[in-house]
Design an enzyme around this catalytic site. Structure first.
Site, PDB file in Angstrom:
ATOM      1  N   CYS A 115      38.810  27.961  32.823  1.00 10.44           N
ATOM      2  CA  CYS A 115      38.499  28.082  34.251  1.00 10.44           C
ATOM      3  C   CYS A 115      39.484  27.338  35.145  1.00 10.44           C
ATOM      4  O   CYS A 115      39.633  27.661  36.321  1.00 10.44           O
ATOM      5  CB  CYS A 115      37.075  27.601  34.528  1.00 10.44           C
ATOM      6  SG  CYS A 115      35.823  28.503  33.593  1.00 10.44           S
ATOM      7  N   HIS A 128      36.489  26.683  42.106  1.00  4.00           N
ATOM      8  CA  HIS A 128      36.097  27.536  40.990  1.00  4.00           C
ATOM      9  C   HIS A 128      34.643  27.942  41.191  1.00  4.00           C
ATOM     10  O   HIS A 128      33.784  27.109  41.475  1.00  4.00           O
ATOM     11  CB  HIS A 128      36.261  26.778  39.675  1.00  4.00           C
ATOM     12  CG  HIS A 128      35.650  27.459  38.509  1.00  4.00           C
ATOM     13  ND1 HIS A 128      35.889  28.786  38.221  1.00  4.00           N
ATOM     14  CD2 HIS A 128      34.795  27.008  37.544  1.00  4.00           C
ATOM     15  CE1 HIS A 128      35.215  29.130  37.132  1.00  4.00           C
ATOM     16  NE2 HIS A 128      34.539  28.062  36.708  1.00  4.00           N
ATOM     17  N   ASN A 182      30.949  33.917  37.608  1.00  7.56           N
ATOM     18  CA  ASN A 182      32.036  33.061  37.134  1.00  7.56           C
ATOM     19  C   ASN A 182      33.073  33.930  36.438  1.00  7.56           C
ATOM     20  O   ASN A 182      32.836  34.456  35.354  1.00  7.56           O
ATOM     21  CB  ASN A 182      31.463  32.014  36.167  1.00  7.56           C
ATOM     22  CG  ASN A 182      32.512  31.039  35.657  1.00  7.56           C
ATOM     23  OD1 ASN A 182      33.704  31.253  35.796  1.00  7.56           O
ATOM     24  ND2 ASN A 182      32.050  29.960  35.040  1.00  7.56           N
TER      25      ASN A 182
END
Length: 323
Positions: free
Chosen positions: A114, A250, A280
């Site tokens: 990520c 993020h 996500n």
């Protein structure tokens, strides 16, 4: 006079299929209310058979090139962040290079999950500042749906697929506060592997594996680490949180976004949130959110923005940019 990496254009790409929580609840033991309350997620995009990390990345790059008014032939560097490459090798970056019709440029992948886009941005920025390259495509692209265990309701509801890209150009700047990447701070701590990982790989199981996560522990580390690294990067660039126009985080969980903003004393209205629409998307989430906020007019040239992310490893980082 100094060389600065300036963002000339942003772009993104999402798979055609958009899946709501209600649709997901038809096959997974969950509900829309449960997902929204705990994560803020309402929709995610899932790649079809003909959509891959590389095809999404190439589409995002075309959009970024178009926004920048540049040709693919201007590009001399491609850095693609992904945890879900099309193949073990060669890199998905070289596939993107071929799709864009570029005969020769430096192209490679970066793996930091990520945080991957922040790592890729730092790598490209360093190469540009060193004078080795003048025009770079920096990409975050993922097809996380390929590595989800669809029987594990604690993880499969969290992720989606997509890609985002920025076009960086080397520009001379006499102003220490001029446009471009001003400061980036990165971290990694491999002691936390078992909290967020994929249970497979070429060297261990010979399989791709599936995502495994201990959500509560990840949440705790995320809030602490993200607030800390944002403070570090701002101090490195010579700014304070109250001077920031936008934070582009993020997009893992709405509660993490809220808690991190509170820890830094940032107004919620300064935080770009797309997790409700995209879920996500790992390395793609920061550039996807950035492109969304640029295209809807929120982020304007000259504004001070902070990008931040944390992912498996753990890896985490933040970048301060004068857009």
């Amino acid at each position: 006079m100094m060389i600065r990496s300036v963002i000339l254009g942003t772009g993104s790409a999402l798979p055609v299929r958009r899946v709501s929580n209600a649709e997901l609840a038809e096959t997974v033991d969950t509900t829309d209310e449960w997902i929204v309350e705990r994560t803020g997620i309402r929709f995610r995009h899932i790649a079809g058979p003909d959509e891959t990390t590389a095809t999404l990345a190439a589409d995002a790059c075309k959009a970024a090139l178009g926004a920048a008014g540049k040709s693919a032939q201007d590009v001399d560097l491609i850095v693609l962040a992904t945890a879900t490459p099309d193949q073990t090798f060669p890199s998905s970056a070289t596939k993107v290079q071929a799709m864009l019709g570029i005969d020769d440029c430096v192209a490679f992948d970066v793996a930091a999950v990520c945080s991957g886009f922040l790592y890729a941005l730092q790598v490209a920025d360093s190469m540009i500042r060193a004078g080795a390259h003048k025009c770079a495509l920096v990409i975050g692209a993922e097809t996380f749906s390929r590595i989800l265990d669809w029987e594990d309701r604690t993880t499969c509801v969290l992720f989606g697929d997509g890609a985002g890209a920025v076009l960086l150009e080397a520009q001379d700047s006499a102003d220490s506060d001029g446009r471009g990447v001003l400061a980036t701070k990165l971290h990694a701590d491999g002691r936390h592997n078992e909290l967020l990982y994929v249970d497979g790989g070429p060297s261990t199981t010979g399989t791709v594996g599936k995502v495994r996560m201990k959500g509560r522990e990840v949440f705790r580390h995320a809030v602490t680490n993200l607030a800390s690294v944002m403070g570090e990067s701002l101090a490195l660039a010579g700014f304070t949180p109250d001077q920031v126009d936008w934070v582009v985080p993020h997009q893992a969980n709405a509660r993490i976004l809220d808690a991190t903003a509170r820890k830094l004393g940032l107004a919620p209205g300064k935080v770009v949130v797309t997790v409700d629409q995209h879920a996500n998307t790992s390395a793609a989430s920061v550039p996807l959110a950035l492109d969304t906020a640029v295209r809807d007019g929120r982020i304007q040239p000259g504004q001070l923005i902070v990008l931040e992310a944390m992912g498996g490893g753990f890896t985490w980082g933040a970048s301060v940019i004068r857009f």
